[in-house]
Design a protein around this motif. Structure first.
Motif, PDB file in Angstrom:
ATOM      1  N   ARG A   1      13.849 -21.162  40.693  1.00  0.00           N
ATOM      2  CA  ARG A   1      13.364 -20.083  39.819  1.00  0.00           C
ATOM      3  C   ARG A   1      11.968 -19.655  40.263  1.00  0.00           C
ATOM      4  NH1 ARG A   1      17.857 -20.890  38.782  1.00  0.00           N
ATOM      5  NH2 ARG A   1      17.839 -19.473  40.537  1.00  0.00           N
TER       6      ARG A   1
ATOM      7  N   MET B   1      10.780 -15.949  41.572  1.00  0.00           N
ATOM      8  CA  MET B   1       9.601 -15.210  41.111  1.00  0.00           C
ATOM      9  C   MET B   1       8.847 -14.613  42.281  1.00  0.00           C
ATOM     10  SD  MET B   1       7.927 -17.872  38.522  1.00  0.00           S
ATOM     11  CE  MET B   1       9.038 -18.731  37.434  1.00  0.00           C
TER      12      MET B   1
ATOM     13  N   ALA C   1      10.498 -11.778  43.936  1.00  0.00           N
ATOM     14  CA  ALA C   1      10.608 -10.554  43.148  1.00  0.00           C
ATOM     15  C   ALA C   1       9.415  -9.630  43.356  1.00  0.00           C
ATOM     16  CB  ALA C   1      10.751 -10.891  41.670  1.00  0.00           C
ATOM     17  N   PHE C   2       8.236 -10.201  43.613  1.00  0.00           N
ATOM     18  CA  PHE C   2       7.062  -9.340  43.759  1.00  0.00           C
ATOM     19  C   PHE C   2       7.189  -8.469  44.993  1.00  0.00           C
ATOM     20  CE2 PHE C   2       5.043 -12.598  41.082  1.00  0.00           C
ATOM     21  CZ  PHE C   2       4.517 -11.765  40.120  1.00  0.00           C
ATOM     22  N   PRO C   3       6.791  -7.204  44.891  1.00  0.00           N
ATOM     23  CA  PRO C   3       6.746  -6.376  46.100  1.00  0.00           C
ATOM     24  C   PRO C   3       5.741  -6.994  47.068  1.00  0.00           C
ATOM     25  CG  PRO C   3       5.829  -5.192  44.206  1.00  0.00           C
ATOM     26  CD  PRO C   3       6.360  -6.468  43.697  1.00  0.00           C
TER      27      PRO C   3
ATOM     28  N   ALA D   1      19.291 -17.434  34.359  1.00  0.00           N
ATOM     29  CA  ALA D   1      18.413 -17.670  35.502  1.00  0.00           C
ATOM     30  C   ALA D   1      17.329 -16.602  35.575  1.00  0.00           C
ATOM     31  CB  ALA D   1      19.225 -17.689  36.792  1.00  0.00           C
TER      32      ALA D   1
ATOM     33  N   PRO E   1      13.719 -17.066  32.709  1.00  0.00           N
ATOM     34  CA  PRO E   1      12.546 -17.855  33.129  1.00  0.00           C
ATOM     35  C   PRO E   1      11.765 -17.189  34.254  1.00  0.00           C
ATOM     36  CG  PRO E   1      14.560 -19.169  33.258  1.00  0.00           C
ATOM     37  CD  PRO E   1      14.967 -17.828  32.812  1.00  0.00           C
ATOM     38  N   VAL E   2      12.495 -16.500  35.130  1.00  0.00           N
ATOM     39  CA  VAL E   2      11.820 -15.823  36.232  1.00  0.00           C
ATOM     40  C   VAL E   2      10.925 -14.711  35.695  1.00  0.00           C
ATOM     41  CG1 VAL E   2      12.184 -14.419  38.281  1.00  0.00           C
ATOM     42  CG2 VAL E   2      13.612 -16.407  37.882  1.00  0.00           C
TER      43      VAL E   2
ATOM     44  N   GLY F   1       7.883 -16.250  34.262  1.00  0.00           N
ATOM     45  CA  GLY F   1       7.057 -16.750  35.357  1.00  0.00           C
ATOM     46  C   GLY F   1       6.284 -15.639  36.037  1.00  0.00           C
ATOM     47  N   ILE F   2       6.941 -14.499  36.220  1.00  0.00           N
ATOM     48  CA  ILE F   2       6.277 -13.372  36.864  1.00  0.00           C
ATOM     49  C   ILE F   2       5.114 -12.880  36.028  1.00  0.00           C
ATOM     50  CG2 ILE F   2       6.644 -10.919  37.250  1.00  0.00           C
ATOM     51  CD1 ILE F   2       9.286 -11.764  38.537  1.00  0.00           C
TER      52      ILE F   2
ATOM     53  N   ILE G   1       2.312 -15.312  36.498  1.00  0.00           N
ATOM     54  CA  ILE G   1       1.601 -15.151  37.772  1.00  0.00           C
ATOM     55  C   ILE G   1       0.672 -13.938  37.706  1.00  0.00           C
ATOM     56  CG2 ILE G   1       1.846 -14.707  40.232  1.00  0.00           C
ATOM     57  CD1 ILE G   1       4.455 -16.220  40.182  1.00  0.00           C
ATOM     58  N   ALA G   2       1.208 -12.825  37.179  1.00  0.00           N
ATOM     59  CA  ALA G   2       0.402 -11.610  37.090  1.00  0.00           C
ATOM     60  C   ALA G   2      -0.817 -11.849  36.203  1.00  0.00           C
ATOM     61  CB  ALA G   2       1.251 -10.465  36.539  1.00  0.00           C
TER      62      ALA G   2
ATOM     63  N   SER H   1      13.372  -2.119  46.453  1.00  0.00           N
ATOM     64  CA  SER H   1      12.104  -2.815  46.323  1.00  0.00           C
ATOM     65  C   SER H   1      11.209  -2.555  47.531  1.00  0.00           C
ATOM     66  CB  SER H   1      12.360  -4.307  46.161  1.00  0.00           C
ATOM     67  OG  SER H   1      11.168  -5.010  46.209  1.00  0.00           O
TER      68      SER H   1
ATOM     69  N   ASN I   1       6.944  -0.965  48.452  1.00  0.00           N
ATOM     70  CA  ASN I   1       5.974  -1.380  49.464  1.00  0.00           C
ATOM     71  C   ASN I   1       5.682  -0.239  50.421  1.00  0.00           C
ATOM     72  OD1 ASN I   1       5.401  -4.099  48.916  1.00  0.00           O
ATOM     73  ND2 ASN I   1       7.408  -4.681  49.671  1.00  0.00           N
TER      74      ASN I   1
ATOM     75  N   VAL J   1       3.482   2.807  49.392  1.00  0.00           N
ATOM     76  CA  VAL J   1       2.020   2.675  49.410  1.00  0.00           C
ATOM     77  C   VAL J   1       1.477   3.287  50.697  1.00  0.00           C
ATOM     78  CG1 VAL J   1       0.101   1.050  49.431  1.00  0.00           C
ATOM     79  CG2 VAL J   1       2.084   0.576  48.030  1.00  0.00           C
TER      80      VAL J   1
ATOM     81  N   VAL K   1       2.198  -3.898  40.246  1.00  0.00           N
ATOM     82  CA  VAL K   1       2.846  -5.082  40.823  1.00  0.00           C
ATOM     83  C   VAL K   1       3.891  -5.632  39.854  1.00  0.00           C
ATOM     84  CG1 VAL K   1       2.470  -7.478  41.517  1.00  0.00           C
ATOM     85  CG2 VAL K   1       0.930  -5.715  42.317  1.00  0.00           C
TER      86      VAL K   1
ATOM     87  N   GLY L   1       6.886  -3.398  39.703  1.00  0.00           N
ATOM     88  CA  GLY L   1       7.671  -3.577  40.918  1.00  0.00           C
ATOM     89  C   GLY L   1       8.556  -4.809  40.820  1.00  0.00           C
ATOM     90  N   ALA L   2       7.963  -5.912  40.336  1.00  0.00           N
ATOM     91  CA  ALA L   2       8.726  -7.150  40.213  1.00  0.00           C
ATOM     92  C   ALA L   2       9.842  -6.996  39.180  1.00  0.00           C
ATOM     93  CB  ALA L   2       7.796  -8.298  39.828  1.00  0.00           C
TER      94      ALA L   2
ATOM     95  N   PHE M   1      12.634  -5.014  40.618  1.00  0.00           N
ATOM     96  CA  PHE M   1      13.359  -5.829  41.588  1.00  0.00           C
ATOM     97  C   PHE M   1      14.344  -6.767  40.888  1.00  0.00           C
ATOM     98  CE2 PHE M   1      13.877  -9.722  44.036  1.00  0.00           C
ATOM     99  CZ  PHE M   1      14.213  -9.237  45.281  1.00  0.00           C
ATOM    100  N   ILE M   2      13.852  -7.431  39.835  1.00  0.00           N
ATOM    101  CA  ILE M   2      14.712  -8.384  39.129  1.00  0.00           C
ATOM    102  C   ILE M   2      15.901  -7.670  38.486  1.00  0.00           C
ATOM    103  CG2 ILE M   2      14.802  -9.874  37.112  1.00  0.00           C
ATOM    104  CD1 ILE M   2      12.098 -10.856  37.813  1.00  0.00           C
TER     105      ILE M   2
END
Lengths: 275, 316
Positions: free
Chosen positions: A109, A113, A116-118, B11, B14-15, B18-19, B22-23, B243, B247, B250, B281, B284-285, B288-289
């Motif tokens: 997982r 993550m 998934a980020f660009p 699945a 949680p991702v 998590g994203i 992180i952000a 996705s 990128n 830009v 960002v 974008g994530a 993507f998901i």
């Protein structure tokens, strides 16, 4: 190694020679360069003086010498970024694939993550937080690249986990660590070689993109991406200043891609034709 | 299918969290005090304390994260540090340009990629296949900024077929063609590889031999039996492309001066406008998901065999 060299096709040889060539240029940069790549002179601005084989850029720096030293930076950053990514990817991928269960689920997982980020934007965000520099670029590219490696290594480890020799070693009382290091890892090596080689191409491209956007290493350092970026403002007068560093990037990326492709066909025939 | 959907969703959640985490951490790690940024360099300590209080900067980290989560949940991505406009509003304003760019790029990519892949597959090992392979390797290896500049120079400066830069409000198709071609040709190169190998695999299957034995015309075999089956893996690639266009945009929007999301991100980067960067960002994530989720569900729905395989594999 012998069988490997024998199996190399003509194109494979060409790409191999190309890689050697770039390495030679990078190693012998001080001998090959005609001038100090960082020496500026406003009087030489965009001129084509003698002693400057490809002329001068907008700051009067020797374009040829900058190209030569650019090979160094590209290779150093590409290799260190991929090595760092490989170490994280190996640790996570082997642990997830071999352990299975909840650890596998949890680690995968985290991999999801990061996938998934660009990637370019994530690298940009990381380099903004850390400030510019070679270390930052390497770190940013490692952060972006490790997840893909972890995923590939994990699926290899997952398959090897139930191989007969692994079960045999387990029955003989080998520890998990020993099994991973002496049975699983060596069997992943061909795969690792392939993804490492191809990954260099990706890392070089990403580094060039970061430098092009002015977010890579210090802009005064000779990077190919940075050279394209500064030359593009003078593209109408001197289009070749964009072409030289651009062709260098393309050459380096092509040789690593083709060589990686070739490696994969030889070392891991089951994935032939897929990237 | 229901079991698969539930598993796939479990699945994803949680991702997602998590994203966001992180952000949030990246924003937290950014050097400088956000209260100071808003108050300006000459603010006194009392003002700073008041702003910190208002922004909730004094609260413990987990509380800040939970209020951040609820803020995002309500569609608030924060305000730009430069213009003060809500990030989401600006993004929605600029999204059509990038979507249009992505749509045209994808058209180029699908048409060129599938065509080159099929040609490669049916002329496997011959010179036409070699030509396609060379193009595809080159397309993958050339950085987007280089091909963009080359196209700009050749087609806009030398031939004057396209506007060099500058986007006008009449919003025609022309300013999008070159940048979309730049993006599309790269993903076409990827696609051609996948289509080629997938097509070769399918053409070696038994049912193709049966179709041939039945005396069906080569064109019918190729398109009706071969292509339909070979295109299934292509769905994944096209999903991933979406996705990669973010990128690519830009760089491409900066070179061709289009006012889309990529340009917005680049401007924010140059102005150190952290909330905007973080918002883009994050979006974008999320995109993507979601795209991956849809692709996987679609995939499993089209091919039950793959679904079972995935279930077997996801049964960890």
């Amino acid at each position: 190694m012998k069988t490997f060299l024998r199996n190399l096709t003509f194109v494979g040889w060409l790409s191999f020679i190309g890689i050697i060539l770039v390495f030679m240029v990078a190693i012998f940069a001080p001998i090959l360069a005609t001038n100090d790549p960082m020496e500026t002179d406003p009087l030489r601005r965009l001129s084509q003086e003698e002693g400057f084989p490809l002329g001068c850029d907008q700051l009067g720096q020797c374009v040829y010498s900058r190209l030569i030293y650019g090979a160094r930076l590209s290779l150093i950053i590409g290799f260190s970024a991929r090595l760092s990514a490989l170490f994280i990817g190996l640790a996570v991928g082997l642990a997830a694939g071999y352990a299975g269960g909840w650890l596998d689920w949890f680690l995968m997982r985290i991999v999801d993550m990061f996938l998934a980020f660009p990637s370019l934007l994530l690298a940009i965000a990381v380099s903004m937080v850390m400030g510019s520099g070679i270390k930052t670029v390497v770190f940013a590219l490692a952060i972006v690249g490790w997840a893909e490696m972890a995923r590939i290594i994990r699926s290899a480890a997952l398959e090897l986990r139930s191989a007969e020799y692994v079960i045999a070693a387990r029955t003989l009382g080998a520890s998990h660590l020993r099994i991973v290091l002496t049975h699983i890892l060596p069997n992943c090596l061909p795969l690792i070689t392939v993804i490492f080689t191809m990954g260099i191409a990706t890392a070089v491209l990403s580094e060039a993109s970061l430098s092009f956007l002015g977010l890579g290493v210090d802009p005064s350092l000779p990077t190919w991406g940075g050279m394209v970026a500064s030359a593009k403002d003078y593209m109408l007068r001197r289009p070749e200043l964009v072409a030289y560093p651009g062709l260098c990037i393309a050459f380096l990326v092509i040789v690593f891609n083709v060589f990686g492709d070739e490696l994969r066909d030889i070392l891991d025939p089951s994935r032939k034709g897929n990237w | 299918m229901l079991e698969f959907t539930i598993r796939r969703l479990s699945a994803t959640i949680p991702v997602l969290i998590g994203i966001l985490l992180i952000a949030f951490i990246v924003l937290y790690m950014i050097p400088g005090d956000p209260a100071q940024t808003i108050a300006g360099p000459r603010a006194d300590a009392a003002t700073l304390a008041r702003i910190s209080e208002e922004m909730g900067l004094n609260q413990p980290l987990y509380q800040r994260f939970s209020s951040y989560l609820s803020r995002i949940y309500h569609g608030n991505l924060g305000d730009s540090a430069v213009s003060g406009k809500p990030v989401l509003e600006s993004v929605i304003e600029k999204l059509p340009y990038t979507l249009k760019l992505a749509a045209i790029a994808m058209t180029f990519s699908i048409v060129l990629g599938i065509l080159a892949g099929i040609i490669s597959a049916i002329t496997q090992g011959r010179w036409l296949d070699r030509v396609c392979t060379v193009f595809s390797v080159t397309g993958i290896s050339i950085p987007v900024f280089l091909s963009g500049l080359v196209f700009l120079y050749v087609f806009a400066v030398k031939f004057r077929w396209f506007p060099t830069s500058g986007f006008r409000a009449d919003n025609t198709l022309m300013p999008f063609i070159l940048p979309a071609f730049t993006l599309g040709i790269r993903s076409a190169a990827f696609l051609a590889r996948i289509v080629r190998s997938s097509m070769i695999e399918v053409l070696n299957q038994d049912f193709i031999r049966t179709a041939r034995a039945k005396g069906l015309s080569p064109a019918r075999i190729l398109f009706k039996h071969g292509l339909v089956n070979a295109l299934i893996p292509v769905i994944t690639v096209i999903g991933l492309d979406l996705s990669s266009y973010l990128n690519g945009s830009v760089i491409v929007e900066t070179i061709f001066d289009l006012p889309g999301i990529g340009r917005f991100a680049m401007d924010a980067i140059l102005q150190r406008d952290y909330p905007v960067i973080q918002g883009i960002v994050l979006l974008g994530a999320l995109v993507f998901i979601l795209v991956n989720l849809v692709v996987d569900l679609l995939y499993a729905w089209i091919n039950p065999k793959i679904r079972d395989e995935m279930l077997g594999k996801t049964a960890r």
